[in-house]
Every structure is written in C-alpha cells, then in structure tokens.
Motif scaffolding. Structure first.
Motif, PDB file in Angstrom:
ATOM      1  N   PHE A   1     -42.276  15.075  -2.782  1.00  0.00           N
ATOM      2  CA  PHE A   1     -41.221  16.059  -2.983  1.00  0.00           C
ATOM      3  C   PHE A   1     -40.242  16.112  -1.825  1.00  0.00           C
ATOM      4  O   PHE A   1     -39.300  16.907  -1.833  1.00  0.00           O
ATOM      5  CB  PHE A   1     -41.826  17.445  -3.234  1.00  0.00           C
ATOM      6  CG  PHE A   1     -42.666  17.477  -4.470  1.00  0.00           C
ATOM      7  CD1 PHE A   1     -42.080  17.426  -5.718  1.00  0.00           C
ATOM      8  CD2 PHE A   1     -44.037  17.531  -4.388  1.00  0.00           C
ATOM      9  CE1 PHE A   1     -42.854  17.435  -6.866  1.00  0.00           C
ATOM     10  CE2 PHE A   1     -44.818  17.546  -5.524  1.00  0.00           C
ATOM     11  CZ  PHE A   1     -44.226  17.501  -6.770  1.00  0.00           C
ATOM     12  N   ASP A   2     -40.437  15.270  -0.822  1.00  0.00           N
ATOM     13  CA  ASP A   2     -39.510  15.169   0.296  1.00  0.00           C
ATOM     14  C   ASP A   2     -38.247  14.483  -0.201  1.00  0.00           C
ATOM     15  O   ASP A   2     -38.298  13.436  -0.838  1.00  0.00           O
ATOM     16  CB  ASP A   2     -40.157  14.355   1.426  1.00  0.00           C
ATOM     17  CG  ASP A   2     -39.342  14.364   2.706  1.00  0.00           C
ATOM     18  OD1 ASP A   2     -38.203  14.859   2.699  1.00  0.00           O
ATOM     19  OD2 ASP A   2     -39.861  13.871   3.719  1.00  0.00           O
TER      20      ASP A   2
ATOM     21  N   ILE B   1     -34.387   9.898  -2.202  1.00  0.00           N
ATOM     22  CA  ILE B   1     -33.203   9.107  -1.869  1.00  0.00           C
ATOM     23  C   ILE B   1     -33.588   7.647  -1.639  1.00  0.00           C
ATOM     24  O   ILE B   1     -32.909   6.725  -2.115  1.00  0.00           O
ATOM     25  CB  ILE B   1     -32.493   9.692  -0.640  1.00  0.00           C
ATOM     26  CG1 ILE B   1     -31.876  11.047  -0.997  1.00  0.00           C
ATOM     27  CG2 ILE B   1     -31.425   8.747  -0.115  1.00  0.00           C
ATOM     28  CD1 ILE B   1     -31.341  11.813   0.194  1.00  0.00           C
ATOM     29  N   ALA B   2     -34.681   7.416  -0.941  1.00  0.00           N
ATOM     30  CA  ALA B   2     -35.137   6.047  -0.692  1.00  0.00           C
ATOM     31  C   ALA B   2     -35.469   5.343  -2.002  1.00  0.00           C
ATOM     32  O   ALA B   2     -35.135   4.162  -2.180  1.00  0.00           O
ATOM     33  CB  ALA B   2     -36.347   6.055   0.235  1.00  0.00           C
ATOM     34  N   LEU B   3     -36.105   6.038  -2.925  1.00  0.00           N
ATOM     35  CA  LEU B   3     -36.445   5.444  -4.217  1.00  0.00           C
ATOM     36  C   LEU B   3     -35.188   5.032  -4.979  1.00  0.00           C
ATOM     37  O   LEU B   3     -35.128   3.945  -5.559  1.00  0.00           O
ATOM     38  CB  LEU B   3     -37.275   6.420  -5.051  1.00  0.00           C
ATOM     39  CG  LEU B   3     -37.669   5.941  -6.448  1.00  0.00           C
ATOM     40  CD1 LEU B   3     -38.567   4.717  -6.359  1.00  0.00           C
ATOM     41  CD2 LEU B   3     -38.351   7.052  -7.198  1.00  0.00           C
TER      42      LEU B   3
ATOM     43  N   TYR C   1     -31.380   0.742  -6.897  1.00  0.00           N
ATOM     44  CA  TYR C   1     -30.028   0.176  -6.914  1.00  0.00           C
ATOM     45  C   TYR C   1     -29.951  -1.119  -6.107  1.00  0.00           C
ATOM     46  O   TYR C   1     -29.286  -2.069  -6.506  1.00  0.00           O
ATOM     47  CB  TYR C   1     -29.004   1.181  -6.390  1.00  0.00           C
ATOM     48  CG  TYR C   1     -28.793   2.375  -7.294  1.00  0.00           C
ATOM     49  CD1 TYR C   1     -28.748   2.232  -8.671  1.00  0.00           C
ATOM     50  CD2 TYR C   1     -28.651   3.647  -6.772  1.00  0.00           C
ATOM     51  CE1 TYR C   1     -28.561   3.323  -9.494  1.00  0.00           C
ATOM     52  CE2 TYR C   1     -28.457   4.738  -7.584  1.00  0.00           C
ATOM     53  CZ  TYR C   1     -28.413   4.572  -8.951  1.00  0.00           C
ATOM     54  OH  TYR C   1     -28.222   5.652  -9.773  1.00  0.00           O
ATOM     55  N   GLY C   2     -30.632  -1.171  -4.972  1.00  0.00           N
ATOM     56  CA  GLY C   2     -30.632  -2.374  -4.152  1.00  0.00           C
ATOM     57  C   GLY C   2     -31.290  -3.539  -4.863  1.00  0.00           C
ATOM     58  O   GLY C   2     -30.782  -4.672  -4.828  1.00  0.00           O
TER      59      GLY C   2
ATOM     60  N   PHE D   1     -31.673   0.268   4.164  1.00  0.00           N
ATOM     61  CA  PHE D   1     -31.468   1.707   4.286  1.00  0.00           C
ATOM     62  C   PHE D   1     -32.652   2.476   3.702  1.00  0.00           C
ATOM     63  O   PHE D   1     -33.122   3.459   4.293  1.00  0.00           O
ATOM     64  CB  PHE D   1     -30.167   2.092   3.566  1.00  0.00           C
ATOM     65  CG  PHE D   1     -29.799   3.539   3.696  1.00  0.00           C
ATOM     66  CD1 PHE D   1     -29.212   4.009   4.854  1.00  0.00           C
ATOM     67  CD2 PHE D   1     -30.018   4.421   2.650  1.00  0.00           C
ATOM     68  CE1 PHE D   1     -28.856   5.340   4.974  1.00  0.00           C
ATOM     69  CE2 PHE D   1     -29.674   5.746   2.759  1.00  0.00           C
ATOM     70  CZ  PHE D   1     -29.087   6.212   3.930  1.00  0.00           C
ATOM     71  N   ALA D   2     -33.156   2.013   2.559  1.00  0.00           N
ATOM     72  CA  ALA D   2     -34.321   2.662   1.945  1.00  0.00           C
ATOM     73  C   ALA D   2     -35.548   2.527   2.832  1.00  0.00           C
ATOM     74  O   ALA D   2     -36.332   3.475   2.964  1.00  0.00           O
ATOM     75  CB  ALA D   2     -34.586   2.056   0.570  1.00  0.00           C
ATOM     76  N   ALA D   3     -35.722   1.371   3.468  1.00  0.00           N
ATOM     77  CA  ALA D   3     -36.868   1.176   4.361  1.00  0.00           C
ATOM     78  C   ALA D   3     -36.791   2.125   5.555  1.00  0.00           C
ATOM     79  O   ALA D   3     -37.812   2.671   5.991  1.00  0.00           O
ATOM     80  CB  ALA D   3     -36.919  -0.273   4.838  1.00  0.00           C
ATOM     81  N   VAL D   4     -35.580   2.345   6.074  1.00  0.00           N
ATOM     82  CA  VAL D   4     -35.407   3.281   7.188  1.00  0.00           C
ATOM     83  C   VAL D   4     -35.761   4.700   6.742  1.00  0.00           C
ATOM     84  O   VAL D   4     -36.444   5.438   7.460  1.00  0.00           O
ATOM     85  CB  VAL D   4     -33.969   3.206   7.742  1.00  0.00           C
ATOM     86  CG1 VAL D   4     -33.677   4.346   8.691  1.00  0.00           C
ATOM     87  CG2 VAL D   4     -33.729   1.863   8.412  1.00  0.00           C
TER      88      VAL D   4
END
Length: 85
Positions: A12-13, A18-20, A25-26, A60-63
C-alpha cells in the motif's frame, strides 16, 4: 528498531504502486522497441527512443523499489488518540 512500533505499509506504499506502473510501461516500451521496424528508428535520427525510454523507466522503477525497501513507511498498530475538546 529504536523504539518504533507498528508494521510497514508494504504493497500500500505509494512508491510501490508508482514503481509497478513504471515497470509495466517500461517493459511495454522495451518490447515495442524490439519489434518496431527500422524505418521508425530512422525517423528519430537513428536513436531507438522507445528502448532508451523503456530502460530509463525500468531504472527509475528499480530506484523507487529500492527506496521503498530501504526506508519503509511505518504504520502504527494502534490508532492515534484524538485530543478531547
């Protein structure tokens, strides 16, 4: 853990959500970049824009995932007491 009680927000964070989205999209952009015709790459001065944008989104998602794992948001187990008026 320095007197902190509670549990982490986990899925729920907002950083996880956002990372998902950026992973989805990536990944789509990377797949599109692999199947697109070479004429599309020529339109962008020979640079595979979809590939680089997709890789950038995955980084960006990994970060964001690393940030959420290294600094989790703590949710208290008990609700905070409200001030009586």
């Amino acid at each position: 853990m320095s007197g902190r009680s509670g549990h982490t927000a986990g899925a729920f964070d907002i950083r996880t959500v956002i990372a998902l989205l950026f992973v989805i999209y990536g990944a789509v952009l990377v797949v599109v970049s692999l199947v697109q015709p070479h004429t599309e790459v020529d339109k962008s001065a020979g640079v595979n824009i979809n590939l680089w944008a997709g890789v950038g989104m995955l980084v960006f998602a990994a970060v964001f995932i690393a940030w959420a794992r290294l600094r989790p948001i703590r949710v208290p187990d008990e609700p905070a007491e409200t001030a009586e008026q």
